[in-house]
Enzyme design. Structure first.
Site, PDB file in Angstrom:
ATOM      1  N   ILE A  15       0.830  -1.213   0.000  1.00 62.11           N
ATOM      2  CA  ILE A  15       0.000   0.000   0.000  1.00 62.11           C
ATOM      3  C   ILE A  15       0.865   1.264   0.000  1.00 62.11           C
ATOM      4  O   ILE A  15       0.420   2.340   0.375  1.00 62.11           O
ATOM      5  CB  ILE A  15      -1.012   0.024   1.178  1.00 62.11           C
ATOM      6  CG1 ILE A  15      -0.320  -0.249   2.521  1.00 62.11           C
ATOM      7  CG2 ILE A  15      -2.128  -0.971   0.934  1.00 62.11           C
ATOM      8  CD1 ILE A  15      -1.233  -0.049   3.720  1.00 62.11           C
ATOM      9  N   ILE A  19       6.818   4.622  -0.212  1.00 62.63           N
ATOM     10  CA  ILE A  19       6.613   5.978  -0.749  1.00 62.63           C
ATOM     11  C   ILE A  19       6.153   6.916   0.362  1.00 62.63           C
ATOM     12  O   ILE A  19       6.553   8.078   0.404  1.00 62.63           O
ATOM     13  CB  ILE A  19       5.632   5.941  -1.933  1.00 62.63           C
ATOM     14  CG1 ILE A  19       6.356   5.284  -3.119  1.00 62.63           C
ATOM     15  CG2 ILE A  19       5.146   7.323  -2.315  1.00 62.63           C
ATOM     16  CD1 ILE A  19       5.513   5.005  -4.316  1.00 62.63           C
ATOM     17  N   LYS A 224     -13.480   7.977  14.241  1.00 63.97           N
ATOM     18  CA  LYS A 224     -13.631   6.585  14.677  1.00 63.97           C
ATOM     19  C   LYS A 224     -12.250   5.946  14.872  1.00 63.97           C
ATOM     20  O   LYS A 224     -11.985   5.306  15.900  1.00 63.97           O
ATOM     21  CB  LYS A 224     -14.423   5.816  13.615  1.00 63.97           C
ATOM     22  CG  LYS A 224     -14.938   4.496  14.102  1.00 63.97           C
ATOM     23  CD  LYS A 224     -15.960   3.965  13.123  1.00 63.97           C
ATOM     24  CE  LYS A 224     -16.305   2.533  13.447  1.00 63.97           C
ATOM     25  NZ  LYS A 224     -17.130   1.935  12.397  1.00 63.97           N
ATOM     26  N   CYS A 381      24.075  -1.751 -19.283  1.00 64.55           N
ATOM     27  CA  CYS A 381      24.725  -2.959 -18.781  1.00 64.55           C
ATOM     28  C   CYS A 381      24.584  -4.101 -19.790  1.00 64.55           C
ATOM     29  O   CYS A 381      25.240  -4.088 -20.814  1.00 64.55           O
ATOM     30  CB  CYS A 381      24.190  -3.301 -17.395  1.00 64.55           C
ATOM     31  SG  CYS A 381      25.366  -4.242 -16.419  1.00 64.55           S
ATOM     32  N   HIS A 507      24.936   1.481 -14.361  1.00 61.54           N
ATOM     33  CA  HIS A 507      23.489   1.674 -14.229  1.00 61.54           C
ATOM     34  C   HIS A 507      23.162   3.124 -13.893  1.00 61.54           C
ATOM     35  O   HIS A 507      23.031   3.474 -12.720  1.00 61.54           O
ATOM     36  CB  HIS A 507      22.934   0.751 -13.139  1.00 61.54           C
ATOM     37  CG  HIS A 507      22.917  -0.677 -13.525  1.00 61.54           C
ATOM     38  ND1 HIS A 507      21.857  -1.251 -14.191  1.00 61.54           N
ATOM     39  CD2 HIS A 507      23.840  -1.647 -13.378  1.00 61.54           C
ATOM     40  CE1 HIS A 507      22.131  -2.536 -14.424  1.00 61.54           C
ATOM     41  NE2 HIS A 507      23.324  -2.801 -13.945  1.00 61.54           N
ATOM     42  N   GLU A 509      20.468   4.650 -14.125  1.00 61.65           N
ATOM     43  CA  GLU A 509      19.120   4.842 -13.562  1.00 61.65           C
ATOM     44  C   GLU A 509      19.144   5.067 -12.048  1.00 61.65           C
ATOM     45  O   GLU A 509      18.266   5.717 -11.494  1.00 61.65           O
ATOM     46  CB  GLU A 509      18.208   3.656 -13.904  1.00 61.65           C
ATOM     47  CG  GLU A 509      18.535   2.310 -13.261  1.00 61.65           C
ATOM     48  CD  GLU A 509      19.526   1.456 -14.060  1.00 61.65           C
ATOM     49  OE1 GLU A 509      20.310   2.028 -14.842  1.00 61.65           O
ATOM     50  OE2 GLU A 509      19.517   0.215 -13.893  1.00 61.65           O
TER      51      GLU A 509
HETATM   52  N1  GLN Z   1      24.832 -10.350 -17.034  1.00 62.13           N
HETATM   53  C1  GLN Z   1      25.726  -9.277 -17.325  1.00 62.13           C
HETATM   54  C2  GLN Z   1      26.947  -9.288 -16.425  1.00 62.13           C
HETATM   55  O1  GLN Z   1      26.950  -9.870 -15.385  1.00 62.13           O
HETATM   56  C3  GLN Z   1      25.010  -7.946 -17.245  1.00 62.13           C
HETATM   57  C4  GLN Z   1      24.564  -7.583 -15.871  1.00 62.13           C
HETATM   58  C5  GLN Z   1      23.572  -6.471 -15.848  1.00 62.13           C
HETATM   59  O2  GLN Z   1      22.957  -6.142 -16.853  1.00 62.13           O
HETATM   60  N2  GLN Z   1      23.353  -5.890 -14.680  1.00 62.13           N
HETATM   61  O3  GLN Z   1      27.940  -8.675 -16.745  1.00 62.13           O
END
Ligand code: GLN
Length: 535
Positions: A15, A19, A224, A381, A507, A509
């Site tokens: 729920i 956040i 309540k 990646c 990554h 993101e």
């Molecule tokens: N499987 C790939 C590696 O281990 C890519 C990993 C991923 O995309 N986080 O290098």
């Protein structure tokens, strides 16, 4: 000295407790306080790194390389702080620490027990987070739902923290669901009452109740709940359903939640918020352009497996006044024949991270389609690894080129295991994890987007581009635009003569924020918008 806020969940899971916790963090930060956030996960795994994405959703990685729960992504995006391994505590971590101490003889002959040894270890993790972060407020979310057997030691630990600190230094927040009876408008508070009692039986009396409900939590319902749960009406706040999750802090603020919490914590002199977050949300909501992005992966049945990628795309879009619509495509479904059908109406293609062989060929069909048709491509990646394999196979004619993750005997190991990854026995926590530096090359898209030479990005992988193929790849138009100079590893690649074909080994993101979207995501969404315009 820090003050502590503990967020527990009642009635059911799912729920939006994470956040809610993150929203409280945002509000307090806006009131001039420094905030650290952490999550207790009562499962026995040391971390979610070894769990299937279907079980757990995304594994979020901190800058210091901890593999953690996806709620940490919400925390970082809401409070705009980089958290550390102190932010993620599991039953597995707590027990392994205690057992390690026991083996060392640290307990000097005592019987080692849940109380006090496990609970002490849990308390330490809160106090250490406070000390190391130096934050004014530490917000700790307790995973799971009150009443679960496995969360009992965590509840006992936070009860003790309450007991051993001043009353104005510890605050409890409980999130509940008030269900609506199907076919009627009636809202039922009974599960909330039970949940409150359950918490009380653990010695915890909540100060604030956050309610999720499909119906309106009117004053009479609040009264309540107030009566049964002994919480003042002003401390009962409905977390209304909102269009953008970033509106939740604003809803809480409109209901006076920050004011109430500050008063309870005896922090009455904090300045008013500067309103920047609200202005950001208003701006986001005015987005009037649309852009379609295909997200190609093998875990798409569970969108949470790509939570931060999803959020980074949306945030980058809103930042330029566009709503990003994600078309989730299972890479196993893509063939040479049907690729056109899948991609003809999309403006950009993204292939995020992943592991193992399943769905790899479909990802390569997607990256090839983007390369051939000059559609913006963003590989993350695994998305960079498959892009390079595809180029090796189709542009250089290296038949059966592959990653040794999937084909150990490939004649062209374009992607290969790092030396440091060879001969490792354990699966958990042994990848290249967390922050590594990268240098962006002058005159490349990467440099143009980052506007910086030296960058730091978070990693989670075992395999790398094999430098042996650098020369050949260059001949195929690949530009190596980001390099880790210390380890001589390729971090970012791009293609010449393509509007936007960028892929990275890290990554990005994890570092994207709504109030500061990531440059590579911005570049990608911008290119996708331009592609749409030119169609
Ligand atoms: N499987 C790939 C590696 O281990 C890519 C990993 C991923 O995309 N986080 O290098």
């Amino acid at each position: 000295m820090a003050k502590f806020i503990f967020v527990t969940g009642g009635v059911v899971s799912g729920i939006g407790k994470g956040i809610s916790a993150a929203s409280i963090g945002r509000l307090l930060k806006d009131r001039g306080l420094s905030v650290f956030m952490q999550k207790f996960d009562p499962y026995i795994n040391i971390d979610p790194g070894t769990m299937s994405p279907y079980q757990h959703g995304e594994v979020f990685v901190t800058k210091d390389g901890a593999e953690t729960d996806l709620d940490l992504g919400h925390y970082e995006r809401f409070i705009d702080e980089e958290l550390t391994k102190r932010a993620s505590i599991t039953t597995g971590k707590v027990y392994s620490k205690v057992i390690e101490k026991e083996r060392r003889g640290d307990y000097e002959g005592h019987t080692v027990q849940v109380i006090p040894h496990i609970t002490d270890e849990i308390k330490n993790s809160v106090y250490k987070a406070a000390k190391e972060s130096g934050a004014d407020i530490v917000i700790t979310e307790i995973g799971g739902t009150v009443g679960d057997i496995e969360s009992l030691p965590f509840l006992e630990a936070i009860r003790q923290i309450h007991a051993e600190n001043k009353k104005e230094d510890v605050l409890f927040v409980h999130t509940v669901l008030v269900p609506q009876i199907p076919g009627s408008d009636e809202l039922k508070t009974k599960p909330t009452q039970h949940s409150f009692k359950e918490l009380m039986s653990n010695g915890i009396k909540t100060n604030v109740i956050i309610v999720r409900s499909d119906g309106e939590i009117t004053d009479s319902i609040k009264k309540k709940i107030s009566l049964f749960c002994d919480v003042p009406v002003e401390a009962i706040v409905q977390s209304e359903n909102v269009d953008l999750i970033y509106e939740v802090p604003l809803v809480f603020h409109q209901n006076g939640l920050d004011q109430y919490i500050l008063r309870k914590l005896d922090l009455t002199k904090q300045p008013e918020s500067n309103g920047d977050w609200g202005k950001m949300v208003e701006r986001f909501k005015k987005s009037d352009k649309d852009v379609n992005i295909a997200l190609v992966g093998k875990y798409v049945a569970l969108h949470d497996a790509y939570l931060s990628v999803n959020q980074a795309l949306l945030d980058a879009g809103w930042d330029m006044g566009a709503n990003v619509h994600i078309k989730w495509i299972n890479s196993e479904d893509i063939t040479e024949e049907n690729a056109e059908e899948f991609f003809k109406n999309v403006d950009g293609i993204i292939v995020p991270g992943g592991f193992g062989s399943r769905g790899l060929e479909g990802m390569m069909i997607a990256s090839k389609y983007a390369r051939d048709k000059k559609i913006p491509y963003f590989g993350i990646c695994l998305g960079m690894q498959i892009a390079l394999i595809e180029i090796a196979r189709n542009a250089l004619g290296f038949r059966d080129a592959h990653t040794t993750e999937v084909d150990a005997g490939t004649p062209y190991p374009i992607i290969d295991l790092m030396d440091s990854q060879k001969n490792l026995e354990n699966l958990g926590g042994t990848m290249r994890l967390g922050n590594y530096p990268c240098v962006t090359e002058e005159g490349t898209k990467a440099r143009q987007l980052y506007k910086e030479e030296k960058i730091l990005e978070r990693h989670r992988h075992r395999y790398e581009f094999n430098n042996k193929y650098k020369g050949e790849m260059r001949r195929a138009g690949v530009v190596f635009s980001g390099i880790n100079e210390d380890l001589d590893l390729v971090e970012i690649i791009e293609l010449k003569d393509h509007p936007y074909y960028v892929a990275c080994q890290f990554h990005p993101e994890f570092k994207s924020r709504p109030n500061n979207p990531h440059p590579l995501f911005k570049g990608f969404v911008k290119a996708s918008l331009e592609n749409k315009k030119n169609k």
